[in-house]
Design an enzyme around this catalytic site. Structure first.
Site, PDB file in Angstrom:
ATOM      1  N   LYS A 221      11.918   1.773   0.092  1.00 59.36           N
ATOM      2  CA  LYS A 221      11.993   0.307   0.137  1.00 59.36           C
ATOM      3  C   LYS A 221      11.359  -0.314  -1.104  1.00 59.36           C
ATOM      4  O   LYS A 221      10.558   0.308  -1.787  1.00 59.36           O
ATOM      5  CB  LYS A 221      11.376  -0.195   1.446  1.00 59.36           C
ATOM      6  CG  LYS A 221      12.321   0.141   2.612  1.00 59.36           C
ATOM      7  CD  LYS A 221      12.089  -0.651   3.853  1.00 59.36           C
ATOM      8  CE  LYS A 221      13.213  -0.287   4.837  1.00 59.36           C
ATOM      9  NZ  LYS A 221      12.847  -0.492   6.220  1.00 59.36           N
ATOM     10  N   ARG A 261      11.473   7.181   9.509  1.00 59.36           N
ATOM     11  CA  ARG A 261      12.897   7.117   9.155  1.00 59.36           C
ATOM     12  C   ARG A 261      12.998   7.264   7.641  1.00 59.36           C
ATOM     13  O   ARG A 261      12.488   6.402   6.916  1.00 59.36           O
ATOM     14  CB  ARG A 261      13.460   5.764   9.617  1.00 59.36           C
ATOM     15  CG  ARG A 261      14.940   5.560   9.308  1.00 59.36           C
ATOM     16  CD  ARG A 261      15.362   4.169   9.766  1.00 59.36           C
ATOM     17  NE  ARG A 261      16.763   3.927   9.499  1.00 59.36           N
ATOM     18  CZ  ARG A 261      17.246   3.556   8.313  1.00 59.36           C
ATOM     19  NH1 ARG A 261      16.437   3.359   7.287  1.00 59.36           N
ATOM     20  NH2 ARG A 261      18.545   3.351   8.170  1.00 59.36           N
TER      21      ARG A 261
END
Ligand code: PMM
Length: 285
Positions: A221, A261
């Site tokens: 991210k 994840r």
């Protein structure tokens, strides 16, 4: 149908690893790579070989600014992939905000519904999850990706994420979902800037006090790229932030996350084992 796959092998002793298969042309980190059905299926099996406990299949990008895809398109992208992986015994989760897609995915074999909107995008979702009995990942979310950063306003992000997740839990339970089905996710990057994301990660123990397993999705991210920016301020591209993802995985697993994840499964599967060994030693076992 089993609900929370806390029982997947290794789940009791260590944090689980969820590998990502984005069947999309435009996801932030791997857009286009697994858009082809056969490539997506092959990649799912590859992730399992690398150590994924769960394979998360999604057909709609949630990258900042993303536009929505139609339901038919989403179904066409993911159902064949979920069916092929599930048929071989892979624990599949479906990354969708749509109740009808979740229903079709469970019919195709998915055992987890990963709803980044926590039931807010489609009010039918909790009822569908309740009827199927599968595990339900309820993520913290304040609105669709096209304008989510305008909602990144908090006085105390951990307290507010905790309160908002708690309200979502009350609602989904009122719709018939059982507590055993629920997994919570603080939603890193969703209506959160870098500072918020770090606070949320540091707040994992407080979020865990809600009493549900926690899923953490930090992989590749933007906040990692920002942290690792060049001296001139250019963010590190996601393709070179996998080592930072690993560090987050080890720390999140040690802090008590139930599952991470991630896009790069192999090294993250190693990292959760390191965290588990560290914890075991600390517990004197
Ligand atoms: N992040 C993305 C997509 N789905 N699901 C959960 N539960 N948690 C997340 O943090 C999450 C998610 C966006 O990441 P990607 O587009 O790089 O896969």
């Amino acid at each position: 149908m089993t609900s929370v796959p806390i029982n997947v092998p290794g789940g009791a002793e260590r944090c689980l690893v969820m590998g990502v298969v984005n069947v999309t042309p435009d996801s932030f980190s791997d857009g286009g790579m697994w858009f082809d059905e056969a490539a997506a299926i092959q990649h799912g099996f590859e992730l399992v070989r690398e150590g994924a406990d769960i394979v998360d299949v999604g057909g709609e990008s949630t990258r900042p600014g993303a536009a929505r895809v139609s339901m038919d398109e989403e179904l066409a992208r993911i159902v064949p992939v979920i069916r092929a992986l599930s048929a071989e015994g892979v624990v599949v989760s479906v990354d969708t905000m749509r109740a009808e897609v979740a229903k079709a995915a469970v019919e195709a074999g998915a055992r987890i519904v990963n709803d980044v909107s926590g039931g807010l995008a489609d009010p039918e979702m909790p009822r569908v999850v309740a009827a199927t009995g599968v595990t339900y990942v309820v993520m913290h979310w304040r609105g669709h990706s096209h304008d989510m950063y305008s909602r990144a306003v908090y006085a105390d992000v951990v307290t507010e994420v905790r309160e908002e997740l708690s309200k979502r839990v009350d609602l989904v339970l009122a719709e018939g979902v059982t507590p055993e089905q629920v997994v919570l996710d603080p939603g890193l990057g969703f209506a959160k800037n870098a500072e918020h994301n770090w606070a949320v990660l540091a707040g994992i123990p407080r979020l865990a006090e809600l009493g549900f397993p926690l899923l953490v999705g930090a992989s590749r991210k933007r906040f990692l790229g920002r942290l690792l920016a060049d001296p001139d301020g250019t963010p590190r591209p996601f393709s070179r932030s996998d080592d930072a993802t690993l560090a987050v995985t080890a720390l999140a697993a040690h802090a008590g996350a139930w599952c991470v994840r991630v896009h790069e499964v192999g090294p993250n599967a190693d990292a959760v084992r390191v965290a588990a060994a560290w914890k075991r030693a600390g517990a004197g076992t």
